[in-house]
Write a protein that holds these residues in place. Sequence first.
Motif, PDB file in Angstrom:
ATOM      1  N   UNK A  76      19.589  -2.807 -18.637  1.00  0.00           N
ATOM      2  CA  UNK A  76      20.212  -1.494 -18.476  1.00  0.00           C
ATOM      3  C   UNK A  76      20.266  -1.142 -16.994  1.00  0.00           C
ATOM      4  N   UNK A  77      21.423  -0.683 -16.560  1.00  0.00           N
ATOM      5  CA  UNK A  77      21.637  -0.219 -15.179  1.00  0.00           C
ATOM      6  C   UNK A  77      21.180  -1.231 -14.130  1.00  0.00           C
ATOM      7  N   UNK A  78      21.628  -2.490 -14.254  1.00  0.00           N
ATOM      8  CA  UNK A  78      21.207  -3.470 -13.248  1.00  0.00           C
ATOM      9  C   UNK A  78      21.772  -3.139 -11.872  1.00  0.00           C
ATOM     10  N   UNK A  79      20.976  -3.494 -10.853  1.00  0.00           N
ATOM     11  CA  UNK A  79      21.418  -3.387  -9.467  1.00  0.00           C
ATOM     12  C   UNK A  79      21.156  -4.732  -8.818  1.00  0.00           C
ATOM     13  N   UNK A  80      22.172  -5.279  -8.222  1.00  0.00           N
ATOM     14  CA  UNK A  80      22.052  -6.535  -7.496  1.00  0.00           C
ATOM     15  C   UNK A  80      21.494  -6.187  -6.122  1.00  0.00           C
ATOM     16  N   UNK A  81      20.246  -6.618  -5.855  1.00  0.00           N
ATOM     17  CA  UNK A  81      19.600  -6.213  -4.609  1.00  0.00           C
ATOM     18  C   UNK A  81      19.554  -7.328  -3.564  1.00  0.00           C
ATOM     19  N   UNK A  82      19.756  -8.575  -3.976  1.00  0.00           N
ATOM     20  CA  UNK A  82      19.777  -9.689  -3.021  1.00  0.00           C
ATOM     21  C   UNK A  82      20.485 -10.871  -3.654  1.00  0.00           C
ATOM     22  N   UNK A  83      21.201 -11.622  -2.831  1.00  0.00           N
ATOM     23  CA  UNK A  83      21.842 -12.862  -3.276  1.00  0.00           C
ATOM     24  C   UNK A  83      21.594 -13.945  -2.233  1.00  0.00           C
ATOM     25  N   UNK A  84      21.570 -15.183  -2.683  1.00  0.00           N
ATOM     26  CA  UNK A  84      21.365 -16.300  -1.758  1.00  0.00           C
ATOM     27  C   UNK A  84      22.642 -16.574  -0.979  1.00  0.00           C
ATOM     28  N   UNK A  85      22.478 -17.169   0.194  1.00  0.00           N
ATOM     29  CA  UNK A  85      23.641 -17.643   0.945  1.00  0.00           C
ATOM     30  C   UNK A  85      24.245 -18.865   0.260  1.00  0.00           C
ATOM     31  N   UNK A  86      23.377 -19.638  -0.381  1.00  0.00           N
ATOM     32  CA  UNK A  86      23.830 -20.860  -1.050  1.00  0.00           C
ATOM     33  C   UNK A  86      24.654 -20.497  -2.291  1.00  0.00           C
ATOM     34  N   UNK A  87      25.795 -21.175  -2.444  1.00  0.00           N
ATOM     35  CA  UNK A  87      26.660 -20.945  -3.594  1.00  0.00           C
ATOM     36  C   UNK A  87      27.002 -22.280  -4.255  1.00  0.00           C
ATOM     37  N   UNK A  88      27.545 -22.181  -5.436  1.00  0.00           N
ATOM     38  CA  UNK A  88      28.024 -23.364  -6.149  1.00  0.00           C
ATOM     39  C   UNK A  88      29.259 -22.955  -6.939  1.00  0.00           C
ATOM     40  N   UNK A  89      29.999 -23.936  -7.404  1.00  0.00           N
ATOM     41  CA  UNK A  89      31.213 -23.694  -8.173  1.00  0.00           C
ATOM     42  C   UNK A  89      30.993 -24.070  -9.622  1.00  0.00           C
ATOM     43  N   UNK A  90      31.720 -23.399 -10.496  1.00  0.00           N
ATOM     44  CA  UNK A  90      31.683 -23.740 -11.913  1.00  0.00           C
ATOM     45  C   UNK A  90      32.983 -23.321 -12.572  1.00  0.00           C
ATOM     46  N   UNK A  91      33.229 -23.903 -13.741  1.00  0.00           N
ATOM     47  CA  UNK A  91      34.312 -23.452 -14.608  1.00  0.00           C
ATOM     48  C   UNK A  91      33.728 -22.368 -15.485  1.00  0.00           C
ATOM     49  N   UNK A  92      34.095 -21.123 -15.206  1.00  0.00           N
ATOM     50  CA  UNK A  92      33.554 -19.960 -15.901  1.00  0.00           C
ATOM     51  C   UNK A  92      34.374 -19.672 -17.149  1.00  0.00           C
ATOM     52  N   UNK A  93      33.704 -19.185 -18.182  1.00  0.00           N
ATOM     53  CA  UNK A  93      34.407 -18.762 -19.386  1.00  0.00           C
ATOM     54  C   UNK A  93      34.067 -17.309 -19.657  1.00  0.00           C
ATOM     55  N   UNK A  94      34.835 -16.696 -20.542  1.00  0.00           N
ATOM     56  CA  UNK A  94      34.641 -15.288 -20.844  1.00  0.00           C
ATOM     57  C   UNK A  94      35.079 -15.016 -22.274  1.00  0.00           C
ATOM     58  N   UNK A  95      34.290 -14.216 -22.983  1.00  0.00           N
ATOM     59  CA  UNK A  95      34.619 -13.873 -24.356  1.00  0.00           C
ATOM     60  C   UNK A  95      35.927 -13.095 -24.455  1.00  0.00           C
ATOM     61  N   UNK A  96      36.313 -12.399 -23.398  1.00  0.00           N
ATOM     62  CA  UNK A  96      37.542 -11.607 -23.425  1.00  0.00           C
ATOM     63  C   UNK A  96      38.800 -12.453 -23.229  1.00  0.00           C
ATOM     64  N   UNK A  97      38.636 -13.719 -22.913  1.00  0.00           N
ATOM     65  CA  UNK A  97      39.745 -14.697 -22.898  1.00  0.00           C
ATOM     66  C   UNK A  97      39.131 -16.069 -23.177  1.00  0.00           C
ATOM     67  N   UNK A  98      38.762 -16.300 -24.452  1.00  0.00           N
ATOM     68  CA  UNK A  98      37.915 -17.436 -24.817  1.00  0.00           C
ATOM     69  C   UNK A  98      38.517 -18.823 -24.623  1.00  0.00           C
ATOM     70  N   UNK A  99      39.806 -18.936 -24.487  1.00  0.00           N
ATOM     71  CA  UNK A  99      40.401 -20.263 -24.314  1.00  0.00           C
ATOM     72  C   UNK A  99      40.778 -20.576 -22.876  1.00  0.00           C
ATOM     73  N   UNK A 100      40.431 -19.686 -21.953  1.00  0.00           N
ATOM     74  CA  UNK A 100      40.752 -19.875 -20.550  1.00  0.00           C
ATOM     75  C   UNK A 100      39.474 -20.123 -19.755  1.00  0.00           C
ATOM     76  N   UNK A 101      39.490 -21.151 -18.927  1.00  0.00           N
ATOM     77  CA  UNK A 101      38.400 -21.432 -17.986  1.00  0.00           C
ATOM     78  C   UNK A 101      38.905 -21.140 -16.576  1.00  0.00           C
ATOM     79  N   UNK A 102      38.021 -20.583 -15.738  1.00  0.00           N
ATOM     80  CA  UNK A 102      38.386 -20.195 -14.384  1.00  0.00           C
ATOM     81  C   UNK A 102      37.363 -20.762 -13.413  1.00  0.00           C
ATOM     82  N   UNK A 103      37.837 -21.491 -12.414  1.00  0.00           N
ATOM     83  CA  UNK A 103      36.951 -22.061 -11.395  1.00  0.00           C
ATOM     84  C   UNK A 103      36.584 -20.958 -10.407  1.00  0.00           C
TER      85      UNK A 103
END
Length: 167
Positions: free
Chosen positions: A77-104
């Motif tokens: 409940x009420x999350x706040x993003x307080x820190x993120x790493x400089x390091x990143x990575x890529x992925x094929x993301x999916x979403x229930x609101x468009x279940x047949x589409x993947x997004x890099x």
Amino acid sequence: MKHLADLLLLGDPRLYETCEPVLESELSLVAGWVADLHNVMEEIRATYQFGRGIAAPQLGIMKRLIYLNVDRPQVIINPKLVAVSDETDELWDDCMSFPNLLVRVQRHCSLTITYRDEHWEPHTWNIEDWPISELIQHEYDHLNGVLCTMRAIDGQSFRWRPTPVVG
């Protein structure tokens, strides 16, 4: 009880709205919202064979609420993003609101959030685990009206995922 048919789909203007915080006075409503989120996630899992988390606005509940069910159910409940790493990575993301589409997309490898649980207890969560880190970022974006389609690396970062055959 909400069902798969209640899930907002890509293009619904509510998916692009910023959600309001859950108020402590609304805590009695959270259990019902979570039951709806859980039910729809289970229907997505049965139909599409994926689903680890869902954000309240995906069901038209315009509140800052995330439901995860990876190893166990978890209410954020009420999350706040307080820190993120400089390091990143890529992925094929999916979403229930468009279940047949993947997004890099590109996501931070680790992060820290603060939030309240379903008992209104405060928590700080340092997330070093990549699959959970990218999941939290995806669901957190939903609370801010941001879809992974808006985070696509480039114009070629989209692909179809065929619907799995079930049964």
